[in-house]
Scaffold this motif. Sequence first.
Motif, PDB file in Angstrom:
ATOM      1  N   LYS A   1       1.407   4.222 -13.597  1.00 30.01           N
ATOM      2  CA  LYS A   1       1.074   3.970 -15.006  1.00 30.01           C
ATOM      3  C   LYS A   1      -0.015   4.929 -15.471  1.00 30.01           C
ATOM      4  O   LYS A   1      -0.802   5.418 -14.682  1.00 30.01           O
ATOM      5  CB  LYS A   1       0.624   2.527 -15.167  1.00 30.01           C
ATOM      6  N   ASN A   2      -0.023   5.180 -16.784  1.00 30.17           N
ATOM      7  CA  ASN A   2      -1.023   6.032 -17.426  1.00 30.17           C
ATOM      8  C   ASN A   2      -1.005   7.474 -16.897  1.00 30.17           C
ATOM      9  O   ASN A   2      -2.039   8.105 -16.749  1.00 30.17           O
ATOM     10  CB  ASN A   2      -2.432   5.432 -17.276  1.00 30.17           C
ATOM     11  N   ILE A   3       0.176   7.968 -16.589  1.00 34.43           N
ATOM     12  CA  ILE A   3       0.337   9.351 -16.139  1.00 34.43           C
ATOM     13  C   ILE A   3       0.890  10.165 -17.300  1.00 34.43           C
ATOM     14  O   ILE A   3       1.980   9.898 -17.792  1.00 34.43           O
ATOM     15  CB  ILE A   3       1.293   9.430 -14.924  1.00 34.43           C
ATOM     16  N   LEU A   4       0.105  11.136 -17.741  1.00 36.38           N
ATOM     17  CA  LEU A   4       0.517  11.972 -18.869  1.00 36.38           C
ATOM     18  C   LEU A   4       0.686  13.431 -18.485  1.00 36.38           C
ATOM     19  O   LEU A   4       1.113  14.244 -19.298  1.00 36.38           O
ATOM     20  CB  LEU A   4      -0.519  11.858 -19.995  1.00 36.38           C
ATOM     21  N   SER A   5       0.318  13.774 -17.234  1.00 39.47           N
ATOM     22  CA  SER A   5       0.401  15.172 -16.811  1.00 39.47           C
ATOM     23  C   SER A   5       0.460  15.248 -15.286  1.00 39.47           C
ATOM     24  O   SER A   5       0.193  14.256 -14.597  1.00 39.47           O
ATOM     25  CB  SER A   5      -0.831  15.948 -17.299  1.00 39.47           C
ATOM     26  N   LEU A   6       0.771  16.428 -14.787  1.00 37.06           N
ATOM     27  CA  LEU A   6       0.741  16.640 -13.341  1.00 37.06           C
ATOM     28  C   LEU A   6      -0.685  16.526 -12.813  1.00 37.06           C
ATOM     29  O   LEU A   6      -0.907  16.110 -11.678  1.00 37.06           O
ATOM     30  CB  LEU A   6       1.334  18.009 -12.990  1.00 37.06           C
ATOM     31  N   LYS A   7      -1.658  16.871 -13.647  1.00 39.65           N
ATOM     32  CA  LYS A   7      -3.065  16.712 -13.255  1.00 39.65           C
ATOM     33  C   LYS A   7      -3.363  15.234 -12.983  1.00 39.65           C
ATOM     34  O   LYS A   7      -4.056  14.898 -12.023  1.00 39.65           O
ATOM     35  CB  LYS A   7      -3.974  17.253 -14.360  1.00 39.65           C
ATOM     36  N   ASP A   8      -2.816  14.353 -13.828  1.00 36.45           N
ATOM     37  CA  ASP A   8      -3.001  12.908 -13.614  1.00 36.45           C
ATOM     38  C   ASP A   8      -2.392  12.473 -12.288  1.00 36.45           C
ATOM     39  O   ASP A   8      -2.970  11.681 -11.547  1.00 36.45           O
ATOM     40  CB  ASP A   8      -2.368  12.099 -14.751  1.00 36.45           C
ATOM     41  N   ILE A   9      -1.197  12.994 -11.990  1.00 35.67           N
ATOM     42  CA  ILE A   9      -0.541  12.679 -10.702  1.00 35.67           C
ATOM     43  C   ILE A   9      -1.418  13.154  -9.556  1.00 35.67           C
ATOM     44  O   ILE A   9      -1.641  12.433  -8.583  1.00 35.67           O
ATOM     45  CB  ILE A   9       0.854  13.350 -10.621  1.00 35.67           C
ATOM     46  N   TYR A  10      -1.926  14.375  -9.680  1.00 29.58           N
ATOM     47  CA  TYR A  10      -2.761  14.941  -8.614  1.00 29.58           C
ATOM     48  C   TYR A  10      -3.985  14.059  -8.369  1.00 29.58           C
ATOM     49  O   TYR A  10      -4.313  13.735  -7.226  1.00 29.58           O
ATOM     50  CB  TYR A  10      -3.187  16.366  -8.974  1.00 29.58           C
ATOM     51  N   GLU A  11      -4.637  13.667  -9.437  1.00 33.99           N
ATOM     52  CA  GLU A  11      -5.854  12.858  -9.292  1.00 33.99           C
ATOM     53  C   GLU A  11      -5.559  11.457  -8.768  1.00 33.99           C
ATOM     54  O   GLU A  11      -6.379  10.864  -8.081  1.00 33.99           O
ATOM     55  CB  GLU A  11      -6.606  12.808 -10.628  1.00 33.99           C
ATOM     56  N   THR A  12      -4.364  10.945  -9.066  1.00 35.86           N
ATOM     57  CA  THR A  12      -3.979   9.621  -8.590  1.00 35.86           C
ATOM     58  C   THR A  12      -3.569   9.641  -7.125  1.00 35.86           C
ATOM     59  O   THR A  12      -3.859   8.712  -6.379  1.00 35.86           O
ATOM     60  CB  THR A  12      -2.778   9.091  -9.429  1.00 35.86           C
ATOM     61  N   GLU A  13      -2.905  10.699  -6.703  1.00 33.96           N
ATOM     62  CA  GLU A  13      -2.275  10.724  -5.386  1.00 33.96           C
ATOM     63  C   GLU A  13      -3.087  11.405  -4.290  1.00 33.96           C
ATOM     64  O   GLU A  13      -2.671  11.385  -3.135  1.00 33.96           O
ATOM     65  CB  GLU A  13      -0.900  11.411  -5.480  1.00 33.96           C
TER      66      GLU A  13
END
Length: 197
Positions: A106-118
Motif C-alpha cells: 500500500k501507498n506505493i507511488l514509485s519504484l523509490k517507494d518500493i525500494y524504501e519499503t523492501e
Amino acid sequence: MPKQRITKEMVVDVAFEIARKGGMEKVMVKSIADKLGCSVQPIYSYCTNMDGLREDVGNRARSFIGEYIVSHIDKNDLFRSTGKAYIQLAKEEPYILKIFIMQERKNILSLKDIYETETSPQMAEVIAKGLDISVECAKQLHLNMLIYTIGLGTIFSVSSPGIPIDEIFLQQEQAYQIFMNDTLRKREINNENSNHL
C-alpha cells in the motif's frame, strides 16, 4: 482431558504452514481446523474474513524471508550473496516467495517507494562503501538488482519441471556485471566532470 485453547497465533502458524506447502489458495478455514483438530468456530472467531488472515500469513512470509536471507548471505560478498540467497529461496520455498511477491503493497507511488519499503536503509551505504560509489548510485544499482532478482526468482519458482539453478545464477551474474559496469561508467563521468570544475 481439557480441550486445547485455540489462539490466533496457532491459527496463523497453521495457515502459514499450509501456505508454505501448497500455496495461499490451500489456506481455508476447514483445512486450518482439521490441522488444529478443532471445529471451524474458533477459526472464524479470529478470522472474520480471509483477507486479514492472508495479510498475517503474508507478514509471516516476509519475516521468514528476512531470516532466510540473513542466514544465507556471505558477509564478505554481501551484495552478490543476497541476490543468490533470493534465488535459493525460490528453489527451496517457492510458495513463500509467491506469497511475498503477491502481497499487496500500500501507498506505493514509485519504484523509490518500493525500494524504501523492501530494503534495509543501511544496505545502500554498505554497497556505496564497498564499491566506492555514491549512496545514490548504490541505491540505483541495488534497485536494479532487486527488480531483476525478484523477476528471475519468480520465473524460477513457477517453472516446471524447472530451470537449472546454475543457469539462473549465471543470468543473475551477467545482469550484475552489466549494472555494475554502468554504475562504474557513471562514476568515471562524475569524476571527470568534478575534475573540470
